[in-house]
Every structure is written in C-alpha cells, then in structure tokens.
Design an enzyme around this catalytic site. Structure first.
Site, short mmCIF file in Angstrom:
data_model
loop_
_atom_site.label_atom_id
_atom_site.label_comp_id
_atom_site.label_asym_id
_atom_site.label_seq_id
_atom_site.Cartn_x
_atom_site.Cartn_y
_atom_site.Cartn_z
N CYS A 143 52.61 56.36 34.52
CA CYS A 143 52.37 56.16 33.09
C CYS A 143 52.23 54.67 32.80
O CYS A 143 52.37 53.82 33.69
CB CYS A 143 53.51 56.76 32.26
N ASP A 192 22.19 32.57 40.51
CA ASP A 192 22.59 33.30 39.31
C ASP A 192 24.10 33.46 39.18
O ASP A 192 24.60 33.86 38.12
CB ASP A 192 21.95 34.70 39.29
N CYS A 202 55.21 52.56 33.80
CA CYS A 202 55.23 52.23 35.24
C CYS A 202 54.34 51.02 35.52
O CYS A 202 54.72 50.12 36.28
CB CYS A 202 54.76 53.42 36.06
N ASP A 248 17.00 37.49 35.37
CA ASP A 248 16.38 36.67 36.40
C ASP A 248 15.06 37.35 36.77
O ASP A 248 14.84 38.52 36.44
CB ASP A 248 17.30 36.57 37.61
N ASP A 275 20.44 38.28 40.64
CA ASP A 275 20.74 38.74 42.00
C ASP A 275 21.01 37.62 42.99
O ASP A 275 21.53 37.87 44.07
CB ASP A 275 19.58 39.57 42.54
#
Length: 758
Positions: free
Chosen positions: A45, A636, A48, A445, A632
């Site tokens: 939960c 970048d 926890c 890009d 990519d």
C-alpha cells in the site's frame, strides 16, 4: 489493496544479503553512482511505499529509493563504495528483501491464496446470509438463537482462513509500531465478530456474522481484482523477460565451448549463436551471415540481414545460419533489460496525483481510528447504549476504508502503461504521463525522427542505366547506406558494362570505394576524393552527393535524400489540428531542413547545435510553454532531458533513449499523437477517480456517524466504491483492441487543447 503482508515468511528470510552480493548485483548508472534492485514481497500500500523509501533514503550514501507497488520491487541509487545495509534496514521496518530477478517466473502464489480465501469467504457468507434471512423473516427466539450459533460455527473458520490476508498484514505493521490500511479493517471485522458472538452467547436479538464475513468477501473481491490488474500490467514485462535467453555457448581461447548462464556472460566473451536462438546479450557479429527477426526492437516484420561487424541487441532472434558474436554488454545492461526497466518505471513516477492519494491513504488509519472512537463516545453519552455505540463505531471503521482512494491513481497509470505498450510505446517515467497531458508545443528533430535515417537515390529514372549499373556493381561491396541505396535503385546487385571486371576493390572510411578494371581506376564516393582533387561540386538542394569517376574524370553523380517516417504527415496534421504548436529543430543544413519543413507546413530551424536546442526549449519554458521534444541523436539528449516531456525512437542513441520519458519501438510517427491521446484520457480518469473516492467518503462518513449504516451495509458500500474506481480505470483499456488508426479528433479539456480517444 494488499496482496502480501510484511513480516511474512519467505524462502530468503533467513538469508541476509552481504555487501559483496549487493555490489555484484548492482550496476553503474553514471556519475560514480550505482543502482540496486531488490524484491520486497511485503509491499502492499501507499504506507508501505512511504515507510520503505523514507528508511532507505536515510542511509548514508543513498541518493534515491523508489518503490514499484505492482512488481513489489525497490530501486536504490547509491554512491560507489561499500553498499549500505539495505536488507537490515528493510528488516528493521518489517520487510524481508532479496535480489530482484527481472526474468523470474513461476506460479503466482499470492493470487492462489487470494482465490482460495475468496472462495471460502464467499461460501461462508452465502450460507450465513441464508440463515440471516430466516432470522429477519421473524423466526422464533429459539430458532433465532440456533441460527446464530450455526452462523458462528461457519464464520469462525472462515474468519480465521480468509481474514489472515488482512490480519497478517495488520500484525506485521503493528509489530513494528506503525499502521496501515489493513489495521482498521482487521479491527472492524474482529469487533463485528466479537460483538456478534457476545450477542449469541447471551441470546441477544442481533448478530452481525453476515456483516463480518460479507465484508471479507467484498474486500477479497476488490483485492483479487487489484492483484489481477497489476499482473495484467506485468504480463508485458514478463513477456519481455522471457525473451531473454537462459544461457549461451561461450567459446574459450582454446576453442572449446562452455554453456554459461546468461547472468555470467561478460563483455568480450565470444558466443556461438545457433539458428533459432535469441541473442542473449547485446553483441557484435564476428563471423558469419544470417537473417534476424528484429520485430521486438523496431517493429519490422521482415527479416533483417546480419553480417560481420553488425551490432545485435538482446532478444532478437537468429533465423537462418549460425553466427559467431562477441558480447558488448552484460545481461543486466542489455537493451532487453533496459526495456524491462522502462516498463516497470511506468509506475514509479511520483506524480502530483499519486502524491496526493498516497498522503491521504497514510493519514487514513489515525484519522479514522479517532473518528470511530469519538463516534463511540458520542453515542455512549447520547444514549448510554454500549451495544449501539459499538455497532455504529464498527460501521464507521468499515465504511471509511480508503481502498478507493489508494487505487485511484495507480490503476489508471497501470492501464495507461499497458495501453501504450500495446502500441509499441515504452514509458520510462510514470510521472511523465501527467506532464505529457499538459504539453502545448511539440519540437521534432529531423534525421532519424521525422525521417527514417535511410537515404534513397533521388530521381533514379533520370540516370543513365549503364552508369547506374556500374555504380551499383561497385556499391554492392559496401554496407554504407548510400551504397545500399544505389543497389536498391538499380533493382539488384547490378552488372557493369560488358568487359568491365572489377579487381583490387577496397573501401576507404569517410571517402568511398575504389577498384581497378581494364587498367583504369574507378572511384565511388565523396566528389572531391573521386575526382582526385580538392574541388567540391555544387551539391545544390540535395542532402548528399556521391560521384562515380574513372581515372579522376566524372562519369555520373548521384544525389540522395531521406524518407519520411510512415504516417509522419498524418501525425503532424493531428497534432496541429489539436491546437499544438509544432516545429522542427535540426542540426542539418538549411536546404534539406527547409524543404522538409515546407512539405509538412512547419516552421523550422537548421544547423541548430545541441546547446541551441537546449536554449530554445528553455526559452519556451520561460514563456510558459510546455514542450514535448521528440528526438533521437546525441545532440538531442540535453533538450530531451530539459523538455516538459520527451520521446525518442528505439533506434535512437543510448543517451537519447535514456534521456527520454517515452520510447516508441515502431517506425510509425503516429506514436506521438497516440501517446498524447492516452495521456489526456488517463488524466481525465485520474481526476474522475479522485473525485469518486473523495465524494464517497464525504457522503459515507456523516451517514455512518449518525447511525444510519449497519456493518453489513458498510461492507457492501465500501467494496462497491473500490470496484467503481477499478471499473472506471478499465475504461482506458476498452479501446486497446481497436487502437488509434487515424488522427484523433480535437477535444477541449479544462480550456486546453487535448487529443481524445475514440
């Protein structure tokens, strides 16, 4: 809702992890830091999560601790040196831990236990309810007492067997001096049974055995559904983990082969990969040629060639011929392991909504205990009837269980992560889902993102067939992208003109190919090199130019350009139609960027450095814009990390994938609007779930305190509230089968543009 309990006995409970074990199982994550993943079965939960993260974060050298509720794992980032005492610290707050195995399989013991407990509670509650109906129908006192005793005999073993799911968890928490959501549930059920037994012994007219066992039954329904939902989200992770080979045949220096478990394979080891086997770790081909099934990595269904020098990623399938490969990374650092971690990280983000729900759930136990106690005192002072006061206090304990609040956010995030995975989109940060729903601008890009990064020959029909055939015959000896494009454009390997036979073929990296034929020197490559001088012909508007020459004299030139990704136009049109500002930032030359931007109708920036992209993102943020960066490359990475949200293709450089919040595995650029659509829908469902949970408690608590709710009605309404939240989250998954095959329509949410699911 819990599935396991802290303090339970596990096979590894008697074994304390040593510093050497933790060090060997950890992996470097850069900057002198390491990460360790531990399996903690007792997590169940929000309380926890808070307890574990607080305890581990307080250890010297620990930078961060993040708990994944669904997988019951904790990821710990710590500084190099001697590992802190993770296991001892967790044991001190009531949790056993062992090293996590991302590929672990086996039966789901927790689900089996829940189903058995549910079956027992259901059988007992139905029989007790039949007896209760007879009592409510006006049974004589003697018959009533007999039915109460029979109900008690049925309820006691059912309570002991089915209730242990909650009692074990509550006792484990109380033993460590803390509370969780199962403490008030256990108290409420136990008090209801004890009060009913007291009434039965003294021949009282009322007993609530039906309420106690029905409460267990409804709680177990919700808890089992919660467990199944989380397991559904983990199916994808388990499926990925099962793609990993269990071992491989490693070739020693003396040429002998030894089969090693995949965990023992280290970089630099030589592996013999037979046809039909999966690549065990990221590797590079040393010898041989074959075809690979790379659908896991790129979504490409056609077999891809594998030749010497080619990089292979873990999980790809070798189809036709054996290969000799060399490992370039350990199993825990492979592409496949990275995908598993990305999928699991979808639930680890500490989003605003989740922080609110977790704090509310942690406050629940003390607040509701105080409310129930004050209710008892109030009714005692008002009526002096202890029986009635206890009954109403029990109803308050039962009706206010915050299970719905605790499930409001994670259930939606689980379904959203699953939905995106089905579309080939991996989520690296669960909090990014929330940020993605807020974006108002998208920056792309160019090369490798809007385009495929695979060049093509422009206008091959205009080329002289003999020159094209000659160039293709020479290009067939190279794996360079331009060479492959020439071979494709010629319709095959090509055949040079009659009488021309190439010999002494060589390739100069960065320059091109050269060969001899009939006493002449042929070159195919950079124009200045092919012509044997420093003269660089005009490249005009094209992406690149390759020159074919003989003895330094030009025979033909070939211009190349890149192809758009599939569905790029549709994706851009959908984003623009949704009211988002879309633009291109690229490090490429002005002309090819301008031509692509004009074709897509977008503003653009060319020759933009990595620092320039970062500055553009920061300037947009300063203006109050929230930017999604899609890129990519290495250049970048800074912009991906700084943007409000970010995406990268699976073909991106490692640093680009690591910096992005989302990674899409398939070629289609529709992944961008699809992710936006899911994020907006998830955001709406989270708000709805939080409203439902708060509204339920706002209505239920006053009614229960005023004495209008019996323990039985409290049990039913509380369970229905949890089922309502789960059902609302499931709405996100009902569209998964059909998917998004067209541009999502525009929808306004809270005054902001959004992409809607249909």
């Amino acid at each position: 809702m819990s599935c396991c309990a802290p303090g339970a006995d596990y096979a590894t409970a008697d074994h304390r992890l040593t510093a050497d074990e933790i060090l060997l199982a950890s992996r470097p994550v850069g900057g002198g830091a390491r990460q360790t993943d531990l399996s903690v079965p007792g997590i169940h939960c929000g309380g926890c999560i808070a307890t574990i993260e607080k305890a581990l974060s307080a250890l010297p050298g620990v930078e961060r601790a993040r708990v994944n509720l669904s997988t019951k794992r904790v990821s710990i980032r710590w500084r190099d040196g001697t590992p802190p005492p993770f296991a001892e610290t967790l044991a001190g707050v009531g949790y056993e831990a062992h090293l996590a195995d991302f590929a672990e399989t086996g039966t789901d013991a927790a689900l089996s236990e829940l189903i058995r407990a549910l079956a027992v509670a259901g059988f007992a509650s139905m029989n007790i309810m039949l007896l209760s109906v007879s009592v409510w129908s006006g049974a004589e006192p003697a018959t009533r007492d007999l039915f109460h005793w029979i109900s008690a005999l049925i309820a006691l073993p059912a309570l002991a067997y089915s209730g242990r799911v909650f009692f074990r968890s509550a006792w484990g928490a109380l033993r460590k001096g803390r509370t969780n959501m199962d403490v008030p549930i256990s108290i409420g059920v136990s008090l209801a049974f004890a009060l009913s037994l007291y009434e039965t012994v003294h021949g009282g007219p009322h007993a609530y055995f039906d309420a106690a066992i029905s409460l267990l039954f409804f709680l177990l329904i919700g808890r089992t559904l919660d467990h199944v939902m989380r397991e559904r989200a983990r199916v994808a992770v388990k499926g990925l983990a099962r793609l990993a080979a269990r071992g491989a045949l490693v070739i020693g220096a003396d040429g002998t082969g030894t089969y090693l478990p995949v965990a023992e394979i280290e970089p630099g080891m030589t592996i013999l990969l037979a046809a039909g086997e999966r690549v065990p770790v990221d590797a590079r081909v040393l010898e041989g040629a074959s075809e690979l099934d790379c659908s896991l990595v790129s979504g490409e269904g056609l077999p891809q060639p594998a030749v010497a020098g080619q990089a292979l990623q873990a999980g790809t399938l070798n189809l036709t011929r054996p290969l000799q490969i060399t490992a370039t990374s350990a199993a825990r650092d492979s592409f496949l392991a990275e995908m598993v971690r990305m999928m699991e990280a979808a639930e680890e983000g500490r989003s605003l909504y989740r922080r609110i729900a977790d704090r509310a759930a942690r406050l629940y136990a003390p607040v509701i205990h105080l409310t129930a106690f004050l209710t008892f005192l109030g009714w005692m002072l008002a009526t002096g009837d202890a029986h009635r006061a206890i009954t109403i206090a029990i109803a308050v304990l039962i009706v206010t269980c915050p299970c719905a609040l605790g499930l409001a956010v994670p259930m939606v995030q689980i379904m959203a992560a699953r939905r995106l995975f089905e579309k080939g989109i991996m989520v690296r940060d669960g909090a990014a889902m929330e940020r993605l729903a807020e974006i108002d601008s998208v920056v792309f890009d160019k090369t490798g993102t809007l385009t495929q990064g695979n060049p093509r020959l422009l206008d091959p029909a205009a080329k002289e067939p003999a020159a094209l055939s000659l160039a293709a015959a020479l290009a067939a000896h190279s794996r360079h992208p331009y060479s492959r494009a020439l071979v494709v454009a010629s319709g095959g390997l090509g055949r040079p003109a009659a009488g021309i036979v190439f010999s002494e073929i060589s390739e100069l990296p960065g320059a091109g190919l050269e060969a001899k034929a009939g006493g002449s020197l042929y070159r195919l490559g950079r124009p200045e090199w092919a012509l044997g001088s420093d003269v660089v012909p005009e490249a005009g508007a094209n992406e690149a130019r390759v020159m074919l020459s003989r003895d330094g004299k030009a025979l033909a030139s070939f211009d190349f350009d890149d192809r758009l990704r599939p569905d790029a136009r549709e994706a851009i049109a959908g984003l623009s139609a949704a009211g988002l500002k879309v633009e291109i930032l690229s490090g490429d030359r002005e002309e090819p960027v301008r031509r692509l931007a004009a074709a897509l109708g977008l503003p653009h920036g060319a020759r933009v450095s990595p620092g320039g992209k970062l500055a553009h993102i920061e300037a947009a943020a300063a203006e109050g814009r929230k930017v999604l960066m899609v890129g990519d490359g290495l250049n970048d990475a800074p912009a991906l990390a700084r943007a409000h949200a970010s995406m990268a293709p699976a073909t991106a450089a490692d640093i680009g994938r690591n910096a992005a919040d989302f990674v899409f595995l398939r070629e289609s650029l529709l992944a961008v609007p699809q992710a936006l659509a899911v994020a907006h829908e998830a955001s709406k469902l989270v708000r709805q779930n939080l409203f439902l949970a708060v509204a339920y408690n706002a209505i239920a608590i006053p009614i229960a305190v005023l004495g209008y709710v019996t323990p039985l009605i409290a049990a039913v309404t509380m369970s229905l509230s949890s089922l309502l939240v789960i059902g609302n989250a499931l709405r996100l998954g009902r569209h998964a089968a059909g998917g998004l095959t067209s541009v999502p329509p525009v929808e306004k949410v809270a005054g902001a543009p959004a992409l809607a699911l249909r």
